[in-house]
Each structure stands twice: as structure tokens, then as C-alpha cells.
Design a protein around this motif. Structure first.
Motif, PDB file in Angstrom:
ATOM      1  N   ALA A   1       5.491   9.997 -11.306  1.00 46.81           N
ATOM      2  CA  ALA A   1       5.103  10.979 -10.293  1.00 46.81           C
ATOM      3  C   ALA A   1       4.383  12.168 -10.925  1.00 46.81           C
ATOM      4  O   ALA A   1       3.374  12.664 -10.384  1.00 46.81           O
ATOM      5  N   ARG A   2       4.876  12.613 -12.069  1.00 43.59           N
ATOM      6  CA  ARG A   2       4.253  13.747 -12.741  1.00 43.59           C
ATOM      7  C   ARG A   2       2.845  13.392 -13.232  1.00 43.59           C
ATOM      8  O   ARG A   2       1.906  14.190 -13.094  1.00 43.59           O
ATOM      9  N   ALA A   3       2.711  12.185 -13.800  1.00 39.77           N
ATOM     10  CA  ALA A   3       1.396  11.765 -14.294  1.00 39.77           C
ATOM     11  C   ALA A   3       0.391  11.666 -13.156  1.00 39.77           C
ATOM     12  O   ALA A   3      -0.774  12.063 -13.302  1.00 39.77           O
ATOM     13  N   LEU A   4       0.835  11.148 -12.012  1.00 47.68           N
ATOM     14  CA  LEU A   4      -0.051  11.052 -10.850  1.00 47.68           C
ATOM     15  C   LEU A   4      -0.427  12.443 -10.336  1.00 47.68           C
ATOM     16  O   LEU A   4      -1.597  12.728 -10.052  1.00 47.68           O
ATOM     17  N   ALA A   5       0.574  13.312 -10.200  1.00 45.67           N
ATOM     18  CA  ALA A   5       0.319  14.661  -9.685  1.00 45.67           C
ATOM     19  C   ALA A   5      -0.593  15.449 -10.623  1.00 45.67           C
ATOM     20  O   ALA A   5      -1.500  16.170 -10.173  1.00 45.67           O
ATOM     21  N   ASP A   6      -0.373  15.317 -11.922  1.00 44.78           N
ATOM     22  CA  ASP A   6      -1.211  16.021 -12.894  1.00 44.78           C
ATOM     23  C   ASP A   6      -2.656  15.566 -12.825  1.00 44.78           C
ATOM     24  O   ASP A   6      -3.572  16.306 -13.219  1.00 44.78           O
ATOM     25  N   ASP A   7      -2.863  14.347 -12.323  1.00 44.31           N
ATOM     26  CA  ASP A   7      -4.221  13.805 -12.191  1.00 44.31           C
ATOM     27  C   ASP A   7      -4.815  14.079 -10.809  1.00 44.31           C
ATOM     28  O   ASP A   7      -5.871  13.549 -10.471  1.00 44.31           O
ATOM     29  N   GLY A   8      -4.110  14.863 -10.016  1.00 41.73           N
ATOM     30  CA  GLY A   8      -4.657  15.273  -8.731  1.00 41.73           C
ATOM     31  C   GLY A   8      -4.237  14.446  -7.534  1.00 41.73           C
ATOM     32  O   GLY A   8      -4.693  14.694  -6.413  1.00 41.73           O
ATOM     33  N   PHE A   9      -3.354  13.463  -7.716  1.00 43.73           N
ATOM     34  CA  PHE A   9      -2.899  12.645  -6.600  1.00 43.73           C
ATOM     35  C   PHE A   9      -1.775  13.367  -5.847  1.00 43.73           C
ATOM     36  O   PHE A   9      -0.931  14.049  -6.454  1.00 43.73           O
ATOM     37  N   ARG A  10      -1.755  13.187  -4.556  1.00 43.51           N
ATOM     38  CA  ARG A  10      -0.714  13.776  -3.709  1.00 43.51           C
ATOM     39  C   ARG A  10       0.451  12.793  -3.644  1.00 43.51           C
ATOM     40  O   ARG A  10       0.309  11.704  -3.104  1.00 43.51           O
ATOM     41  N   VAL A  11       1.580  13.179  -4.199  1.00 46.44           N
ATOM     42  CA  VAL A  11       2.695  12.264  -4.397  1.00 46.44           C
ATOM     43  C   VAL A  11       3.903  12.692  -3.590  1.00 46.44           C
ATOM     44  O   VAL A  11       4.302  13.858  -3.605  1.00 46.44           O
ATOM     45  N   CYS A  12       4.513  11.725  -2.890  1.00 45.41           N
ATOM     46  CA  CYS A  12       5.801  11.942  -2.247  1.00 45.41           C
ATOM     47  C   CYS A  12       6.877  11.370  -3.159  1.00 45.41           C
ATOM     48  O   CYS A  12       6.850  10.181  -3.489  1.00 45.41           O
ATOM     49  N   ARG A  13       7.820  12.212  -3.582  1.00 43.91           N
ATOM     50  CA  ARG A  13       8.901  11.807  -4.478  1.00 43.91           C
ATOM     51  C   ARG A  13      10.150  11.554  -3.635  1.00 43.91           C
ATOM     52  O   ARG A  13      10.749  12.497  -3.101  1.00 43.91           O
TER      53      ARG A  13
ATOM     54  N   ILE B   1      11.456   0.800 -10.168  1.00 46.10           N
ATOM     55  CA  ILE B   1      10.552   1.750  -9.514  1.00 46.10           C
ATOM     56  C   ILE B   1       9.808   1.028  -8.403  1.00 46.10           C
ATOM     57  O   ILE B   1       9.253  -0.054  -8.623  1.00 46.10           O
ATOM     58  N   HIS B   2       9.805   1.629  -7.225  1.00 48.67           N
ATOM     59  CA  HIS B   2       9.057   1.128  -6.075  1.00 48.67           C
ATOM     60  C   HIS B   2       7.937   2.128  -5.835  1.00 48.67           C
ATOM     61  O   HIS B   2       8.186   3.309  -5.602  1.00 48.67           O
ATOM     62  N   VAL B   3       6.694   1.658  -5.923  1.00 45.34           N
ATOM     63  CA  VAL B   3       5.571   2.575  -5.778  1.00 45.34           C
ATOM     64  C   VAL B   3       4.568   2.034  -4.764  1.00 45.34           C
ATOM     65  O   VAL B   3       4.264   0.836  -4.740  1.00 45.34           O
ATOM     66  N   GLU B   4       4.110   2.929  -3.902  1.00 50.39           N
ATOM     67  CA  GLU B   4       3.133   2.611  -2.864  1.00 50.39           C
ATOM     68  C   GLU B   4       1.886   3.466  -3.070  1.00 50.39           C
ATOM     69  O   GLU B   4       1.998   4.667  -3.347  1.00 50.39           O
ATOM     70  N   PHE B   5       0.723   2.850  -2.886  1.00 48.55           N
ATOM     71  CA  PHE B   5      -0.531   3.586  -2.982  1.00 48.55           C
ATOM     72  C   PHE B   5      -1.335   3.418  -1.696  1.00 48.55           C
ATOM     73  O   PHE B   5      -1.340   2.337  -1.090  1.00 48.55           O
ATOM     74  N   SER B   6      -2.009   4.476  -1.295  1.00 48.06           N
ATOM     75  CA  SER B   6      -2.817   4.428  -0.072  1.00 48.06           C
ATOM     76  C   SER B   6      -3.990   3.470  -0.242  1.00 48.06           C
ATOM     77  O   SER B   6      -4.392   3.142  -1.367  1.00 48.06           O
ATOM     78  N   ARG B   7      -4.529   3.054   0.867  1.00 53.19           N
ATOM     79  CA  ARG B   7      -5.678   2.135   0.824  1.00 53.19           C
ATOM     80  C   ARG B   7      -6.886   2.792   0.148  1.00 53.19           C
ATOM     81  O   ARG B   7      -7.594   2.151  -0.627  1.00 53.19           O
TER      82      ARG B   7
ATOM     83  N   SER C   1     -10.727   2.359  -4.432  1.00 55.54           N
ATOM     84  CA  SER C   1     -11.596   3.091  -5.349  1.00 55.54           C
ATOM     85  C   SER C   1     -11.378   2.589  -6.770  1.00 55.54           C
ATOM     86  O   SER C   1     -10.258   2.643  -7.290  1.00 55.54           O
ATOM     87  N   GLU C   2     -12.424   2.128  -7.397  1.00 60.88           N
ATOM     88  CA  GLU C   2     -12.300   1.614  -8.760  1.00 60.88           C
ATOM     89  C   GLU C   2     -11.816   2.700  -9.710  1.00 60.88           C
ATOM     90  O   GLU C   2     -10.940   2.470 -10.545  1.00 60.88           O
ATOM     91  N   GLY C   3     -12.382   3.911  -9.572  1.00 59.79           N
ATOM     92  CA  GLY C   3     -11.984   4.997 -10.450  1.00 59.79           C
ATOM     93  C   GLY C   3     -10.543   5.421 -10.239  1.00 59.79           C
ATOM     94  O   GLY C   3      -9.784   5.617 -11.199  1.00 59.79           O
ATOM     95  N   ARG C   4     -10.129   5.566  -8.981  1.00 58.62           N
ATOM     96  CA  ARG C   4      -8.758   5.974  -8.701  1.00 58.62           C
ATOM     97  C   ARG C   4      -7.767   4.881  -9.104  1.00 58.62           C
ATOM     98  O   ARG C   4      -6.677   5.178  -9.602  1.00 58.62           O
TER      99      ARG C   4
END
Length: 312
Positions: free
Chosen positions: A234-246, A273-279, A284-287
């Protein structure tokens, strides 16, 4: 005639001992075995060409146990026994070498009726002790989740990737929705990995409209094991600008509390760990590349259990 025969034998010997040169090096490397290919394309192609249109035949108990036992034998380095066991249900093993990283993987898959039975595949890293699993229960249905899973397998040594073989809507009565059933090949293999104390990360996807404020939902599923690595993710995602629900600190949708593999891991005290990502993220290839990097950072914290090993 004798001198001619000697010359032929010498030439043949030269051919036999000539080393295989690595494509990116002038130094000799070990001879290649199996197929050299792009691992992520292999797995994405499986989803697009097979999973998308596959049927689903619910496996019986013996079939489930046989595949799981074959995977276990392979992890123990008992490859001949593993192949004989898997052959009992028309599964086989193919050795692949990823052209991107040069790492070798065993592909365990249905060799007879893959598009009819829909039982899925397993990939095992052969060049490092096994220490975690990546699980993709809804390929195609959660579009590009199979690519994310392949990216984690490729990015972190010591992984085992379990991919479902049919769309979650295939079959009757949600029979192919492997994340919510225990009577599948997928669950049987995950149970074998949990019995070996291997932590797991399970990758899902959601429609943007399901949780508009978030790019990702990170949870430890039914239990609390794996919290440290979930926080890292979660921290790595948030630090990269992703909006994360913990899910451990907020009320999140899609937290995977009823996920069967997560419940099994929780019951045995194995990190999950169960992780979901938005469509939008998945398309997005970069994301996608960035979230794979974040997941790789998290699973890198998991160490190989003493009893988990791969014969090489």
C-alpha cells in the motif's frame, strides 16, 4: 578408411561438446532446455486464446488431489514422479526459459483438453527456492490480471503462479469462480502451497465505477497474516501516486473477506494479500508496470520457508 572414420568421430565429438552461446553474451552458458519465449506473452496468450472461450468441467476429488500432489512432487524435486502423477489426469510439464530475464520455469498444464475442462495452469520458478505464490483466479474476467500476475512472477525470484483456466462465468452455478469455491484444481493447488507455508498474493480487478475514489484496494483477506507486506504494498502504491484503500484501517469494497484461498491461509496462519486494481490502472501499460513493481517490492520481503524447496 580408418583415418576417415577417425575424422568423422572427432567431428561428431566437437558438435556434441560445443557450448550454447547466450544471445546477450560472448561467454558460453548452460545448454538451453525446453522453449525460449517471453513468459508474460505466453501467459497473456493463454488467457486470450484459451481461457476466454474455454468451457469448464468441475473436477472430481481424485482429479483435484492428483494435480495438487503432482505440483507438490515437482516442488520437492521429484520430477519423474511428478510427471507420472500428473499424467494420470492428462497434465504434463514443459520447461520454459523467459527471454526477458533468462530464468527457467516449469509450466504444468492440461495437455489434452485445456479448452474443454478449464482447469488452469501452474508456473514454477526453477532457478530459486520457492518462497511465495501469485494467484490469478479471474483471468479475462478481471482483464489483464493475468499479465500483472506474470509480471510479479517474472520480477521476484522464487514464485509459483497459479492461473485459473476458465472465465469465472463458465460452467453452471458459478462452478468456475475459483476464488469462491474449494472444489477446483485452483484451490487444491493453493491448498498444497499453503500446506508448505508459502505466502500468497492474489490479484483481482474492478470496474472504475465500483470504487471511483480508488485505484487499488489492498487487504489481507479473511485474516491478518501478511499485514506487514500489505502495508509495504500500500505504501509503495501510494508513494507512486496511486489512490489506495487500506482494508485494515478503512471500510473498503472488495476486501476479499469471503475469498476461499484467503480463508484457508488465515486458518493456517499463512500470510495472504488480496489486491484489486481499477480497470483504468490495468489497461494502462505504464501504470500496470508500476503496480507490478510495487507488488514485487512487497513479495520480496517474504523468505523461503525451511520446508519449501525446488529441486534444480
Amino acid at each position: 578408411m580408418a583415418s576417415l572414420l577417425v575424422g568423422v568421430l572427432i567431428a561428431a565429438a566437437v558438435v556434441i561438446v560445443t557450448p550454447v552461446l547466450d544471445r546477450n553474451s560472448d561467454e558460453p552458458s548452460a545448454p538451453a532446455t525446453g522453449s525460449d519465449l517471453d513468459l508474460e506473452r505466453r501467459i497473456s496468450g493463454f488467457a486470450e486464446d484459451t481461457v476466454a472461450d474455454a468451457g469448464f468441467l468441475p473436477p472430481g476429488r481424485v482429479e483435484r488431489e492428483t494435480v495438487a500432489a503432482g505440483v507438490g512432487l515437482y516442488l520437492d524435486g521429484r520430477r519423474g514422479e511428478a510427471e507420472r502423477k500428473l499424467a494420470e489426469v492428462d497434465f504434463g510439464v514443459h520447461i520454459l526459459r523467459d527471454t526477458a530475464k533468462g530464468r527457467r520455469y516449469a509450466e504444468i498444464a492440461d495437455r489434452a483438453r485445456e479448452d474443454v475442462r478449464g482447469w488452469g495452469r501452474v508456473y514454477i520458478d526453477l532457478d530459486a527456492p520457492v518462497r511465495f505464490s501469485v494467484q490469478v483466479p479471474h483471468p479475462v474476467a478481471d482483464s489483464y490480471s493475468e499479465s500483472l500476475g506474470a509480471g510479479v512472477l517474472r520480477g521476484a525470484p522464487g514464485g509459483v503462479l497459479v492461473v485459473a483456466g476458465a472465465h469465472r462465468a463458465a460452467g453452471k452455478g458459478n462452478a468456475a469462480d475459483v476464488a469462491h469455491r474449494t472444489d477446483t484444481i485452483f484451490h487444491a493447488v493453493c491448498a498444497e502451497l499453503v500446506a508448505r507455508r508459502l505466502p500468497g498474493i492474489q490479484v483481482h480487478g474492478f470496474a472504475d465505477s465500483t470504487s471511483p475514489p480508488h485505484d487499488a484496494v489492498v487487504s489481507t483477506g479473511a485474516g491478518d497474516d501478511g499485514r506487514a507486506q500489505a502495508v509495504t504494498l500500500a505504501r509503495a502504491l501510494a508513494d507512486d501516486g496511486f489512490r489506495v484503500c487500506r482494508a485494515w484501517s478503512s471500510k473498503c469494497p472488495l476486501a476479499g473477506r469471503t475469498n476461499k484461498q484467503g480463508r484457508l491461509a488465515s486458518d493456517d496462519g499463512v500470510p495472504f494479500i488480496h489486491v484489486e486494481f481499477s480497470r483504468t490502472v490495468r489497461e494502462s501499460e505504464g501504470r500496470s508496470r508500476r503496480v507490478v513493481e510495487a507488488m514485487t517490492t512487497a513479495v520480496a520481503e517474504w523468505k523461503a520457508p525451511a520446508e519449501a524447496r525446488t529441486g534444480r
